[in-house]
Motif scaffolding. Structure first.
Motif, PDB file in Angstrom:
ATOM      1  N   TYR A 164     -16.457   7.394  -8.523  1.00  0.00           N
ATOM      2  CA  TYR A 164     -15.044   7.749  -8.582  1.00  0.00           C
ATOM      3  C   TYR A 164     -14.165   6.537  -8.887  1.00  0.00           C
ATOM      4  CZ  TYR A 164     -10.422   9.167  -6.919  1.00  0.00           C
ATOM      5  OH  TYR A 164      -9.078   9.410  -6.813  1.00  0.00           O
ATOM      6  N   GLY A 165     -14.471   5.407  -8.258  1.00  0.00           N
ATOM      7  CA  GLY A 165     -13.583   4.256  -8.386  1.00  0.00           C
ATOM      8  C   GLY A 165     -14.149   3.109  -9.180  1.00  0.00           C
ATOM      9  N   CYS A 166     -15.428   3.194  -9.557  1.00  0.00           N
ATOM     10  CA  CYS A 166     -16.045   2.135 -10.352  1.00  0.00           C
ATOM     11  C   CYS A 166     -17.283   2.708 -11.027  1.00  0.00           C
ATOM     12  CB  CYS A 166     -16.416   0.939  -9.475  1.00  0.00           C
ATOM     13  SG  CYS A 166     -17.659   1.317  -8.219  1.00  0.00           S
ATOM     14  N   PRO A 167     -17.680   2.157 -12.161  1.00  0.00           N
ATOM     15  CA  PRO A 167     -18.883   2.639 -12.840  1.00  0.00           C
ATOM     16  C   PRO A 167     -20.122   1.976 -12.257  1.00  0.00           C
ATOM     17  CG  PRO A 167     -17.866   0.924 -14.142  1.00  0.00           C
ATOM     18  CD  PRO A 167     -16.979   1.122 -12.936  1.00  0.00           C
TER      19      PRO A 167
ATOM     20  N   ALA B 160     -18.445   3.487  -0.019  1.00  0.00           N
ATOM     21  CA  ALA B 160     -19.163   4.717  -0.390  1.00  0.00           C
ATOM     22  C   ALA B 160     -19.078   5.715   0.763  1.00  0.00           C
ATOM     23  CB  ALA B 160     -20.622   4.414  -0.722  1.00  0.00           C
ATOM     24  N   TRP B 161     -18.975   6.982   0.412  1.00  0.00           N
ATOM     25  CA  TRP B 161     -18.982   8.059   1.408  1.00  0.00           C
ATOM     26  C   TRP B 161     -20.197   8.949   1.153  1.00  0.00           C
ATOM     27  CZ3 TRP B 161     -16.640   9.216   5.870  1.00  0.00           C
ATOM     28  CH2 TRP B 161     -16.850  10.510   6.392  1.00  0.00           C
ATOM     29  N   ILE B 162     -21.039   9.063   2.184  1.00  0.00           N
ATOM     30  CA  ILE B 162     -22.227   9.920   2.100  1.00  0.00           C
ATOM     31  C   ILE B 162     -21.848  11.267   2.714  1.00  0.00           C
ATOM     32  CG2 ILE B 162     -24.667  10.153   2.679  1.00  0.00           C
ATOM     33  CD1 ILE B 162     -24.717   7.120   3.122  1.00  0.00           C
ATOM     34  N   HIS B 163     -21.906  12.318   1.912  1.00  0.00           N
ATOM     35  CA  HIS B 163     -21.444  13.632   2.339  1.00  0.00           C
ATOM     36  C   HIS B 163     -22.607  14.554   2.677  1.00  0.00           C
ATOM     37  CE1 HIS B 163     -19.005  17.241   2.579  1.00  0.00           C
ATOM     38  NE2 HIS B 163     -19.746  17.831   1.653  1.00  0.00           N
ATOM     39  N   ASN B 164     -22.548  15.124   3.888  1.00  0.00           N
ATOM     40  CA  ASN B 164     -23.453  16.206   4.302  1.00  0.00           C
ATOM     41  C   ASN B 164     -24.845  15.763   4.721  1.00  0.00           C
ATOM     42  OD1 ASN B 164     -22.526  18.756   4.686  1.00  0.00           O
ATOM     43  ND2 ASN B 164     -23.244  19.580   2.735  1.00  0.00           N
ATOM     44  N   VAL B 165     -25.185  14.489   4.574  1.00  0.00           N
ATOM     45  CA  VAL B 165     -26.577  14.112   4.830  1.00  0.00           C
ATOM     46  C   VAL B 165     -26.963  14.270   6.299  1.00  0.00           C
ATOM     47  CG1 VAL B 165     -26.199  11.655   5.269  1.00  0.00           C
ATOM     48  CG2 VAL B 165     -28.321  12.406   4.186  1.00  0.00           C
TER      49      VAL B 165
ATOM     50  N   PHE C 110     -18.837   6.831  -4.701  1.00  0.00           N
ATOM     51  CA  PHE C 110     -18.573   5.397  -4.725  1.00  0.00           C
ATOM     52  C   PHE C 110     -17.116   5.179  -5.142  1.00  0.00           C
ATOM     53  CE2 PHE C 110     -23.089   5.964  -5.511  1.00  0.00           C
ATOM     54  CZ  PHE C 110     -23.663   5.052  -4.636  1.00  0.00           C
ATOM     55  N   GLY C 111     -16.394   4.356  -4.370  1.00  0.00           N
ATOM     56  CA  GLY C 111     -14.972   4.179  -4.608  1.00  0.00           C
ATOM     57  C   GLY C 111     -14.622   2.884  -5.303  1.00  0.00           C
ATOM     58  N   ALA C 112     -13.321   2.636  -5.420  1.00  0.00           N
ATOM     59  CA  ALA C 112     -12.817   1.421  -6.057  1.00  0.00           C
ATOM     60  C   ALA C 112     -13.129   0.207  -5.183  1.00  0.00           C
ATOM     61  CB  ALA C 112     -11.315   1.539  -6.284  1.00  0.00           C
ATOM     62  N   PRO C 113     -13.573  -0.881  -5.785  1.00  0.00           N
ATOM     63  CA  PRO C 113     -13.884  -2.094  -5.008  1.00  0.00           C
ATOM     64  C   PRO C 113     -12.660  -2.633  -4.273  1.00  0.00           C
ATOM     65  CG  PRO C 113     -14.809  -2.230  -7.226  1.00  0.00           C
ATOM     66  CD  PRO C 113     -13.899  -1.038  -7.209  1.00  0.00           C
TER      67      PRO C 113
END
Length: 272
Positions: free
Chosen positions: A25-28, A218-223, A243-246
């Motif tokens: 989402y925020g970085c490649p 980073a956000w881990i969803h549902n694990v 994964f978000g923006a640094p």
């Protein structure tokens, strides 16, 4: 060869059970030195992040593993060292860890087992943060006759050189010094709520020691629903890693404000 086959098997299994969706989402995805930091709610977090990364990033990224958990049996030890190339962290300070390390009951280790120090500062690493070792504090503290004078902040090289070999951060510093990227869970242990627990100071210290490393939330969803705490049999559920923006430590930013900001950056990805 066996480790390669196990890697392919685990990758297929994780993707079958969870879908293993990676959302940049925020970085490649980019082959640069990074410190990924994420929420931590399940034993499967380590594997989920590993599976979400593309192959070219998996090969240069090492997850942090709690030594006392992941070396408890020969199979756990082999899979974390041979397949994940994890960095062992020993929360019980006293024995330096040379590869992946772990913490009791936690899949990934706490980076700062000691309680937070009372004073904050971008250049102050306090004795409360360093179990059974005052060497770093002694090295960085000004001499009595210099106490009143302003001194330049210690350089990243000085901070790394002052780190005791027995410090829980030592194996992470070694991995980063070798050019590896790492995955850490700044809560230190698995949480139970919807939001991460307050972050411990390891992330801040590493950011000061390695300012060139890109800090990626980073956000881990549902694990946690795939393998809840106390369970050993995974359940198929669609999961994702966003994964978000640094972020980076701003000039003059103190430890707790930075850690709170890093935690908010992780939580913000939950709604993306």
């Amino acid at each position: 060869m066996l480790s390669k086959l196990m890697s392919l098997f685990l990758l297929g299994l994780v993707r079958f059970l969870t879908g293993s969706q990676a959302r940049w989402y925020g970085c490649p995805p980019k082959a640069e030195q990074r410190i990924y930091f994420a929420n931590h709610q399940s034993h499967a977090d380590l594997v989920m992040i590993w599976a979400a990364l593309p192959q070219e990033l998996r090969s240069i990224t090492r997850p942090i593993a709690a030594k006392d958990y992941w070396t408890k049996t020969p199979f756990r030890h082999w899979i974390t060292s041979a397949v994940f190339n994890a960095v062992y962290v020993d929360r019980q300070s006293g024995t330096p860890a040379a590869a992946p390390a772990a913490a009791p009951g936690a899949e990934t280790a706490a980076l700062d087992p000691a309680p937070p120090a009372p004073a904050d500062g971008p250049t102050a690493l306090n004795a409360a943060d360093i179990p059974q070792s005052g060497s770093m504090v002694e090295t960085l503290a000004p001499a009595p006759h210099e106490a009143a004078a302003e001194s330049a902040p210690p350089t990243p090289e000085a901070l790394r050189a002052a780190l005791s070999p027995d410090d829980p951060l030592a194996p992470l510093v070694q991995a980063l010094s070798s050019g590896d990227s790492i995955v850490i869970f700044p809560e230190g242990t698995r949480g139970h709520g919807d939001e991460p627990q307050p972050f411990k100071s390891g992330l801040y210290k590493l950011a000061l020691m390695f300012p060139q490393a890109v800090l990626v939330p980073a956000w881990i969803h549902n694990v946690q629903r795939v393998m809840p705490k106390g369970e050993v049999v995974p359940v198929p559920i669609l999961c994702s890693v966003t994964f978000g923006a640094p972020i980076q430590v701003e000039p003059g930013e103190e430890r707790r404000p930075f850690l709170d900001r890093a935690r908010r950056a992780v939580i913000a990805l939950r709604e993306v």
